[in-house]
Write a protein that holds these residues in place. Structure first.
Motif, PDB file in Angstrom:
ATOM      1  N   SER A  20     -14.278  -8.409   2.231  1.00 50.59           N
ATOM      2  CA  SER A  20     -12.976  -8.649   2.921  1.00 50.59           C
ATOM      3  C   SER A  20     -11.791  -8.415   1.892  1.00 50.59           C
ATOM      4  CB  SER A  20     -12.876 -10.346   3.340  1.00 50.59           C
ATOM      5  OG  SER A  20     -13.033 -10.960   1.954  1.00 50.59           O
ATOM      6  N   LYS A 106     -10.704 -20.595  -4.761  1.00 48.20           N
ATOM      7  CA  LYS A 106     -11.224 -20.203  -3.344  1.00 48.20           C
ATOM      8  C   LYS A 106     -10.936 -21.340  -2.672  1.00 48.20           C
ATOM      9  CE  LYS A 106     -14.303 -16.537  -5.125  1.00 48.20           C
ATOM     10  NZ  LYS A 106     -15.788 -16.101  -5.244  1.00 48.20           N
ATOM     11  N   PRO A 107     -10.450 -21.364  -1.189  1.00 50.26           N
ATOM     12  CA  PRO A 107     -10.134 -20.279  -0.673  1.00 50.26           C
ATOM     13  C   PRO A 107      -8.656 -20.299  -1.091  1.00 50.26           C
ATOM     14  CG  PRO A 107     -10.090 -22.157   0.733  1.00 50.26           C
ATOM     15  CD  PRO A 107     -10.725 -22.534  -0.283  1.00 50.26           C
ATOM     16  N   PHE A 108      -8.094 -19.000  -1.251  1.00 45.48           N
ATOM     17  CA  PHE A 108      -6.665 -18.936  -1.696  1.00 45.48           C
ATOM     18  C   PHE A 108      -5.895 -17.898  -0.665  1.00 45.48           C
ATOM     19  CE2 PHE A 108      -9.618 -15.839  -3.533  1.00 45.48           C
ATOM     20  CZ  PHE A 108      -9.329 -14.649  -3.461  1.00 45.48           C
ATOM     21  N   ARG A 109      -4.537 -17.859  -0.567  1.00 46.12           N
ATOM     22  CA  ARG A 109      -3.969 -17.075   0.593  1.00 46.12           C
ATOM     23  C   ARG A 109      -3.799 -15.779  -0.085  1.00 46.12           C
ATOM     24  NH1 ARG A 109      -0.196 -21.237   0.102  1.00 46.12           N
ATOM     25  NH2 ARG A 109       1.277 -19.877  -0.668  1.00 46.12           N
ATOM     26  N   GLN A 110      -4.146 -14.659   0.868  1.00 49.55           N
ATOM     27  CA  GLN A 110      -4.008 -13.404   0.334  1.00 49.55           C
ATOM     28  C   GLN A 110      -2.784 -12.758  -0.148  1.00 49.55           C
ATOM     29  OE1 GLN A 110      -5.614 -10.566   3.014  1.00 49.55           O
ATOM     30  NE2 GLN A 110      -7.996 -11.184   2.980  1.00 49.55           N
ATOM     31  N   SER A 111      -1.607 -13.617   0.501  1.00 48.32           N
ATOM     32  CA  SER A 111      -0.167 -13.084  -0.148  1.00 48.32           C
ATOM     33  C   SER A 111      -0.057 -13.329  -1.607  1.00 48.32           C
ATOM     34  CB  SER A 111       0.840 -13.837   0.755  1.00 48.32           C
ATOM     35  OG  SER A 111       0.579 -15.207   0.706  1.00 48.32           O
ATOM     36  N   VAL A 112      -0.645 -14.700  -2.031  1.00 44.30           N
ATOM     37  CA  VAL A 112      -0.626 -15.103  -3.472  1.00 44.30           C
ATOM     38  C   VAL A 112      -1.504 -14.093  -4.246  1.00 44.30           C
ATOM     39  CG1 VAL A 112      -1.232 -16.799  -4.994  1.00 44.30           C
ATOM     40  CG2 VAL A 112      -0.287 -17.236  -2.681  1.00 44.30           C
ATOM     41  N   GLU A 115       0.564 -10.877  -4.536  1.00 48.71           N
ATOM     42  CA  GLU A 115       1.761 -10.935  -5.575  1.00 48.71           C
ATOM     43  C   GLU A 115       1.179 -10.878  -7.035  1.00 48.71           C
ATOM     44  OE1 GLU A 115       4.448 -14.705  -7.071  1.00 48.71           O
ATOM     45  OE2 GLU A 115       3.936 -14.547  -5.251  1.00 48.71           O
TER      46      GLU A 115
END
Length: 213
Positions: A20, A106-112, A115
């Motif tokens: 992913s 995990k789980p983490f936001r992909q946007s974070v 960055e």
């Protein structure tokens, strides 16, 4: 892809995470290489490419923290972003103290993550440039002969006694011979004075290197 393309290495024993993240980061223009273990990554990485390393904390055989420690000792131009499903506060503190950009659960936001990766890439490039500078300085010291190294060491260890007569008395050679060596030392190290020589050594040592003295 070229060396100018932002590079991200992923080391995680979770196949779904590797797949992913590889897809998501690739769609955002990153060059991505993923590995299931620290051993596989070490076998592939040549130690020269500045990159972000997205690193799982809890892996068998070699943990993320152990890999981070090894890479730090090798002075690689990498910046680490940890991702973990079961790390705690002590682990995150240890990772950050060792230079990690962040420790994401995990789980983490992909946007974070994106960055943090961008921040890591800036840090990795700075590390690459600093290493190149150190290597350039070390290459100058490698030009010195054994006698020239002795004179440089004496000048650095005893800055109050750096006249050619004083150095000559210490080494058992004539002041004129010392003068000749000093001229060659300044030429090889590309400095003009003792002050510049001291600064050159400080730049090398403060950056993690050691002059060959």
């Amino acid at each position: 892809m070229t060396d100018r393309t932002p590079m991200v290495f992923i080391v995680d024993d979770d196949q779904d995470i590797r797949t992913s993240l590889t897809r998501a980061l690739g769609q955002r223009g990153f060059e991505v290489a993923a590995y299931a273990s620290a051993k596989a990554f070490l076998a592939a990485y040549d130690g020269t490419r500045a990159a972000c390393l997205v690193l799982d904390y809890g892996m068998p055989e070699m943990t993320g923290l152990e890999l981070q420690a090894l890479l730090n000792r090798q002075d690689n131009p990498l910046a680490v972003v940890f991702v973990t499903g079961h790390g705690g506060v002590p682990e995150s503190v240890q990772a950050m103290k060792a230079g990690a950009v962040d420790f994401l659960e995990k789980p983490f936001r992909q946007s974070v993550l994106i960055e943090r990766i961008e921040t890591a890439l800036e840090l990795a490039e700075a590390k690459r440039a600093a290493r190149a500078t150190r290597q350039g300085i070390q290459a100058r010291f490698d030009r010195l002969t054994a006698r020239e190294e002795e004179i440089v060491a004496r000048m650095l260890d005893n800055p109050a006694e750096v006249s050619s007569k004083e150095i000559g008395n210490f080494l058992g050679i004539s002041p004129r011979t010392v003068d000749h060596h000093r001229a060659r030392i300044l030429e090889k190290l590309e400095v003009r004075s003792l002050v510049e020589l001291v600064d050159l050594v400080a730049r090398l040592k403060n950056g993690g290197g050691q002059a060959g003295l």
